[in-house]
Design a protein around this motif. Structure first.
Motif, PDB file in Angstrom:
ATOM      1  N   ALA A 182       0.798  -1.227   0.000  1.00 11.43           N
ATOM      2  CA  ALA A 182       0.000   0.000   0.000  1.00 11.43           C
ATOM      3  C   ALA A 182       0.835   1.284   0.000  1.00 11.43           C
ATOM      4  CB  ALA A 182      -0.952   0.012   1.195  1.00 11.43           C
ATOM      5  N   LEU A 183       1.951   1.282   0.674  1.00 11.67           N
ATOM      6  CA  LEU A 183       2.760   2.500   0.774  1.00 11.67           C
ATOM      7  C   LEU A 183       3.799   2.495  -0.339  1.00 11.67           C
ATOM      8  CD1 LEU A 183       3.675   5.120   2.081  1.00 11.67           C
ATOM      9  CD2 LEU A 183       4.863   3.750   3.826  1.00 11.67           C
ATOM     10  N   LEU A 184       3.614   3.416  -1.288  1.00  8.40           N
ATOM     11  CA  LEU A 184       4.527   3.536  -2.418  1.00  8.40           C
ATOM     12  C   LEU A 184       5.518   4.666  -2.158  1.00  8.40           C
ATOM     13  CD1 LEU A 184       1.928   3.253  -5.319  1.00  8.40           C
ATOM     14  CD2 LEU A 184       3.386   1.448  -4.388  1.00  8.40           C
ATOM     15  N   LEU A 185       6.771   4.392  -2.447  1.00  4.63           N
ATOM     16  CA  LEU A 185       7.837   5.366  -2.254  1.00  4.63           C
ATOM     17  C   LEU A 185       8.466   5.706  -3.591  1.00  4.63           C
ATOM     18  CD1 LEU A 185       9.693   3.768   0.795  1.00  4.63           C
ATOM     19  CD2 LEU A 185       7.717   5.317   0.806  1.00  4.63           C
ATOM     20  N   ALA A 186       8.773   6.975  -3.780  1.00  2.00           N
ATOM     21  CA  ALA A 186       9.523   7.422  -4.953  1.00  2.00           C
ATOM     22  C   ALA A 186      10.922   7.789  -4.478  1.00  2.00           C
ATOM     23  CB  ALA A 186       8.848   8.631  -5.596  1.00  2.00           C
ATOM     24  N   GLU A 187      11.912   7.257  -5.183  1.00  2.00           N
ATOM     25  CA  GLU A 187      13.308   7.538  -4.841  1.00  2.00           C
ATOM     26  C   GLU A 187      14.055   8.002  -6.083  1.00  2.00           C
ATOM     27  OE1 GLU A 187      14.184   4.285  -1.376  1.00  2.00           O
ATOM     28  OE2 GLU A 187      14.457   3.635  -3.451  1.00  2.00           O
ATOM     29  N   ARG A 188      14.945   8.917  -5.855  1.00  2.00           N
ATOM     30  CA  ARG A 188      15.851   9.346  -6.914  1.00  2.00           C
ATOM     31  C   ARG A 188      17.264   9.260  -6.336  1.00  2.00           C
ATOM     32  NH1 ARG A 188      13.845  14.117  -9.799  1.00  2.00           N
ATOM     33  NH2 ARG A 188      12.982  12.578 -11.226  1.00  2.00           N
ATOM     34  N   ASP A 189      18.093   8.480  -6.983  1.00  2.00           N
ATOM     35  CA  ASP A 189      19.474   8.256  -6.521  1.00  2.00           C
ATOM     36  C   ASP A 189      19.509   7.816  -5.054  1.00  2.00           C
ATOM     37  OD1 ASP A 189      20.543   8.993  -9.027  1.00  2.00           O
ATOM     38  OD2 ASP A 189      20.453  11.117  -8.471  1.00  2.00           O
ATOM     39  N   GLY A 190      18.562   6.965  -4.665  1.00  2.00           N
ATOM     40  CA  GLY A 190      18.525   6.437  -3.306  1.00  2.00           C
ATOM     41  C   GLY A 190      17.927   7.369  -2.272  1.00  2.00           C
ATOM     42  N   THR A 191      17.488   8.548  -2.688  1.00  2.00           N
ATOM     43  CA  THR A 191      16.896   9.523  -1.768  1.00  2.00           C
ATOM     44  C   THR A 191      15.386   9.460  -1.864  1.00  2.00           C
ATOM     45  OG1 THR A 191      18.797  11.000  -1.994  1.00  2.00           O
ATOM     46  CG2 THR A 191      16.741  11.986  -1.204  1.00  2.00           C
ATOM     47  N   LEU A 192      14.728   9.376  -0.726  1.00  2.00           N
ATOM     48  CA  LEU A 192      13.263   9.394  -0.693  1.00  2.00           C
ATOM     49  C   LEU A 192      12.785  10.783  -1.092  1.00  2.00           C
ATOM     50  CD1 LEU A 192      10.555   8.043   0.020  1.00  2.00           C
ATOM     51  CD2 LEU A 192      10.937   8.757   2.387  1.00  2.00           C
ATOM     52  N   VAL A 193      11.999  10.852  -2.169  1.00  2.00           N
ATOM     53  CA  VAL A 193      11.529  12.144  -2.672  1.00  2.00           C
ATOM     54  C   VAL A 193      10.013  12.255  -2.717  1.00  2.00           C
ATOM     55  CG1 VAL A 193      13.648  12.597  -3.978  1.00  2.00           C
ATOM     56  CG2 VAL A 193      11.728  11.419  -5.103  1.00  2.00           C
TER      57      VAL A 193
END
Length: 142
Positions: A50-61
């Protein structure tokens, strides 16, 4: 799931709970009674995807909670870090959320958005959601 601009969308894991809570304190507008380790832990126990995470270069964004109870699709905690806004991250999260709901057989999304968060109102509207004044929510068929 990845997008061409090196944005990675993934499901949260138990080790992500503390970083997500810290992220919400910085990036989300307002807090909720369930914004604690136990609340997010229960979410992951009940529905690990249910909880979707967006990451860019390993950073939570960015984050979004894509909850489905077998009848209704519910969206919560769409948040993008202020330094990463207006880069398509919210759109990518909403697309991933909508794919999840469609795969589960969901037919309509209800989004909970703070009344005073007018920036979020614009984002949900731009994504094709329609505000239902009667219920004070944003909805969209999946």
């Amino acid at each position: 799931m990845s997008t061409p601009d090196d944005l990675r969308i993934r499901h949260a894991e138990p080790a992500d709970v503390a970083p997500v809570l810290a992220f919400w304190r910085e990036a989300a507008e307002g807090t909720s009674i369930s914004d604690d380790t136990a609340g997010v832990g229960r979410l992951l126990d009940r529905d690990p995807e249910a909880l979707l995470l967006a990451e860019r270069d390993g950073t939570l964004v960015g984050t979004v909670i894509a909850g489905f109870d077998g009848w209704r699709c519910s969206a919560y905690r769409l948040a993008v870090h202020p330094a990463y806004r207006r880069q398509g991250i919210a759109t990518a999260l909403l697309t991933a959320m909508e794919h999840r709901f469609a795969a589960l057989g969901g037919r309509r999304v209800d989004a909970m958005v703070l009344e005073e968060n007018t920036r979020a109102h614009g984002a949900w509207g731009a994504a094709g959601y329609v505000r239902e004044e009667r219920w004070r929510r944003w909805v969209k068929p999946v």
